[in-house]
Scaffold this motif. Structure first.
Motif, PDB file in Angstrom:
ATOM      1  N   ALA A   1       0.833  -1.206   0.000  1.00  7.38           N
ATOM      2  CA  ALA A   1       0.000   0.000   0.000  1.00  7.38           C
ATOM      3  C   ALA A   1       0.867   1.254   0.000  1.00  7.38           C
ATOM      4  O   ALA A   1       0.584   2.218  -0.728  1.00  7.38           O
ATOM      5  N   LEU A   2       1.939   1.261   0.791  1.00  2.00           N
ATOM      6  CA  LEU A   2       2.843   2.416   0.819  1.00  2.00           C
ATOM      7  C   LEU A   2       3.533   2.611  -0.520  1.00  2.00           C
ATOM      8  O   LEU A   2       3.691   3.735  -0.998  1.00  2.00           O
ATOM      9  N   LEU A   3       3.961   1.511  -1.149  1.00  2.00           N
ATOM     10  CA  LEU A   3       4.590   1.620  -2.463  1.00  2.00           C
ATOM     11  C   LEU A   3       3.626   2.181  -3.498  1.00  2.00           C
ATOM     12  O   LEU A   3       3.995   3.003  -4.332  1.00  2.00           O
ATOM     13  N   CYS A   4       2.366   1.736  -3.448  1.00  2.00           N
ATOM     14  CA  CYS A   4       1.360   2.258  -4.380  1.00  2.00           C
ATOM     15  C   CYS A   4       1.143   3.747  -4.170  1.00  2.00           C
ATOM     16  O   CYS A   4       1.082   4.518  -5.122  1.00  2.00           O
ATOM     17  N   LEU A   5       1.026   4.161  -2.928  1.00  2.00           N
ATOM     18  CA  LEU A   5       0.848   5.583  -2.641  1.00  2.00           C
ATOM     19  C   LEU A   5       2.056   6.388  -3.097  1.00  2.00           C
ATOM     20  O   LEU A   5       1.921   7.460  -3.664  1.00  2.00           O
ATOM     21  N   GLY A   6       3.240   5.834  -2.860  1.00  8.02           N
ATOM     22  CA  GLY A   6       4.467   6.528  -3.286  1.00  8.02           C
ATOM     23  C   GLY A   6       4.545   6.668  -4.789  1.00  8.02           C
ATOM     24  O   GLY A   6       4.919   7.710  -5.313  1.00  8.02           O
ATOM     25  N   SER A   7       4.151   5.618  -5.493  1.00  8.62           N
ATOM     26  CA  SER A   7       4.214   5.702  -6.953  1.00  8.62           C
ATOM     27  C   SER A   7       3.163   6.654  -7.493  1.00  8.62           C
ATOM     28  O   SER A   7       3.389   7.353  -8.478  1.00  8.62           O
ATOM     29  N   LEU A   8       1.997   6.705  -6.860  1.00 10.49           N
ATOM     30  CA  LEU A   8       0.976   7.656  -7.296  1.00 10.49           C
ATOM     31  C   LEU A   8       1.418   9.088  -7.051  1.00 10.49           C
ATOM     32  O   LEU A   8       1.173   9.970  -7.862  1.00 10.49           O
ATOM     33  N   ALA A   9       2.097   9.322  -5.953  1.00 11.76           N
ATOM     34  CA  ALA A   9       2.579  10.672  -5.658  1.00 11.76           C
ATOM     35  C   ALA A   9       3.588  11.117  -6.707  1.00 11.76           C
ATOM     36  O   ALA A   9       3.633  12.283  -7.081  1.00 11.76           O
ATOM     37  N   GLY A  10       4.373  10.188  -7.225  1.00 10.67           N
ATOM     38  CA  GLY A  10       5.367  10.525  -8.237  1.00 10.67           C
ATOM     39  C   GLY A  10       4.757  10.792  -9.596  1.00 10.67           C
ATOM     40  O   GLY A  10       5.401  11.339 -10.470  1.00 10.67           O
ATOM     41  N   CYS A  11       3.508  10.418  -9.798  1.00  8.57           N
ATOM     42  CA  CYS A  11       2.859  10.606 -11.086  1.00  8.57           C
ATOM     43  C   CYS A  11       2.163  11.951 -11.210  1.00  8.57           C
ATOM     44  O   CYS A  11       1.680  12.295 -12.273  1.00  8.57           O
ATOM     45  N   GLU A  12       2.086  12.687 -10.134  1.00  8.72           N
ATOM     46  CA  GLU A  12       1.403  13.975 -10.190  1.00  8.72           C
ATOM     47  C   GLU A  12       2.205  14.965 -11.032  1.00  8.72           C
ATOM     48  O   GLU A  12       3.422  14.924 -11.059  1.00  8.72           O
ATOM     49  N   ALA A  13       1.524  15.853 -11.717  1.00 12.56           N
ATOM     50  CA  ALA A  13       2.195  16.904 -12.475  1.00 12.56           C
ATOM     51  C   ALA A  13       2.837  17.883 -11.503  1.00 12.56           C
ATOM     52  O   ALA A  13       2.243  18.256 -10.504  1.00 12.56           O
ATOM     53  N   LYS A  14       4.056  18.222 -11.782  1.00  9.52           N
ATOM     54  CA  LYS A  14       4.751  19.191 -10.946  1.00  9.52           C
ATOM     55  C   LYS A  14       4.179  20.575 -11.229  1.00  9.52           C
ATOM     56  O   LYS A  14       3.879  20.909 -12.364  1.00  9.52           O
ATOM     57  N   SER A  15       4.070  21.378 -10.215  1.00  7.57           N
ATOM     58  CA  SER A  15       3.503  22.708 -10.405  1.00  7.57           C
ATOM     59  C   SER A  15       4.420  23.587 -11.252  1.00  7.57           C
ATOM     60  O   SER A  15       3.977  24.562 -11.819  1.00  7.57           O
ATOM     61  N   SER A  16       5.709  23.203 -11.355  1.00  7.60           N
ATOM     62  CA  SER A  16       6.633  24.006 -12.147  1.00  7.60           C
ATOM     63  C   SER A  16       6.617  23.628 -13.633  1.00  7.60           C
ATOM     64  O   SER A  16       7.218  24.309 -14.440  1.00  7.60           O
ATOM     65  N   ASP A  17       5.952  22.517 -13.984  1.00  9.53           N
ATOM     66  CA  ASP A  17       5.863  22.121 -15.385  1.00  9.53           C
ATOM     67  C   ASP A  17       4.925  23.065 -16.119  1.00  9.53           C
ATOM     68  O   ASP A  17       3.800  23.296 -15.679  1.00  9.53           O
ATOM     69  N   PRO A  18       5.367  23.606 -17.273  1.00  8.45           N
ATOM     70  CA  PRO A  18       4.484  24.508 -18.020  1.00  8.45           C
ATOM     71  C   PRO A  18       3.374  23.732 -18.723  1.00  8.45           C
ATOM     72  O   PRO A  18       3.546  22.584 -19.101  1.00  8.45           O
ATOM     73  N   SER A  19       2.252  24.381 -18.904  1.00 10.56           N
ATOM     74  CA  SER A  19       1.146  23.773 -19.639  1.00 10.56           C
ATOM     75  C   SER A  19       1.461  23.847 -21.141  1.00 10.56           C
ATOM     76  O   SER A  19       2.352  24.587 -21.565  1.00 10.56           O
ATOM     77  N   ALA A  20       0.695  23.104 -21.924  1.00  7.17           N
ATOM     78  CA  ALA A  20       0.882  23.130 -23.378  1.00  7.17           C
ATOM     79  C   ALA A  20       0.650  24.538 -23.918  1.00  7.17           C
ATOM     80  O   ALA A  20       1.362  24.993 -24.818  1.00  7.17           O
ATOM     81  N   ASN A  21      -0.319  25.250 -23.362  1.00 11.43           N
ATOM     82  CA  ASN A  21      -0.587  26.621 -23.807  1.00 11.43           C
ATOM     83  C   ASN A  21       0.575  27.549 -23.471  1.00 11.43           C
ATOM     84  O   ASN A  21       0.915  28.425 -24.267  1.00 11.43           O
ATOM     85  N   GLU A  22       1.180  27.367 -22.295  1.00 13.64           N
ATOM     86  CA  GLU A  22       2.330  28.202 -21.921  1.00 13.64           C
ATOM     87  C   GLU A  22       3.506  27.965 -22.859  1.00 13.64           C
ATOM     88  O   GLU A  22       4.185  28.907 -23.271  1.00 13.64           O
TER      89      GLU A  22
END
Length: 140
Positions: free
Chosen positions: A14-35
Motif C-alpha cells: 500500500a505504501l509503495l502504491c501511494l508513493g508511486s501515485l505521488a510521483g505521477c502527479e504533475a509538478k507545479s513548475s511544469d508549463p502547460s501546453a498553452n504556456e
C-alpha cells in the motif's frame, strides 16, 4: 506468524502504491501546453547558415539567443563555433526543442545572452550541419 507477515507485506504494498501515485502527479513548475505554445510564438525565429555566413537580427529588448540543430547532428555541433558579433556562444543549458517546418525537431546546442538593444550578427561554422535555426527568447 503467517497473518502478521501478510499484514506487513500488504502495508508495504500500500505504501509503495501511494508513493508511486505521488510521483505521477504533475509538478507545479511544469508549463502547460498553452504556456509552451505562447513562449514559442513570442520567440523570433531565424534560419542560420552552417557555413559561417552572417545572419543579422535586431532586438528591442534583452533576451537569450539559442541555436538549434537536428538531433542527428548534435554530437558534432560546437557551441563556440557560433558567434554573436564575434563573441563565441556557450553550450546550451536549456532543454529546448523546436519543431521545424520539415517535420523534425531541432534541439538547442548553443546559447548566449543578448543584452544590447539593436542589430547583431550571428555566424555559425558547423561543417557537418545541413540545417540550423536560431530562436530569440525575451522571456528568460
Amino acid at each position: 506468524m503467517r497473518k502478521t507477515g501478510r499484514g506487513i507485506i500488504g502495508a508495504m504494498a500500500a505504501l509503495l502504491c501511494l508513493g508511486s501515485l505521488a510521483g505521477c502527479e504533475a509538478k507545479s513548475s511544469d508549463p502547460s501546453a498553452n504556456e509552451v505554445a505562447d513562449r514559442f510564438s513570442a520567440m523570433e525565429k531565424y534560419d542560420v547558415s552552417p557555413k559561417g555566413e552572417a545572419t543579422t537580427f535586431t532586438v528591442s529588448k534583452g533576451g537569450t539567443l539559442y541555436v538549434l540543430a537536428p538531433r542527428a547532428d548534435l554530437e558534432q555541433m560546437k557551441a563556440e563555433s557560433c558567434t554573436i558579433d564575434g563573441n563565441p556562444m556557450k553550450a546550451s543549458t536549456e532543454d529546448l526543442n523546436y519543431p521545424d517546418s520539415k517535420g523534425k525537431n531541432l534541439f538547442a546546442f548553443a546559447q548566449a545572452k543578448v543584452k544590447q538593444i539593436g542589430g547583431h550578427k550571428l555566424s555559425c561554422t558547423q561543417p557537418g550541419a545541413i540545417h540550423l535555426k536560431a530562436l530569440f527568447d525575451t522571456g528568460k
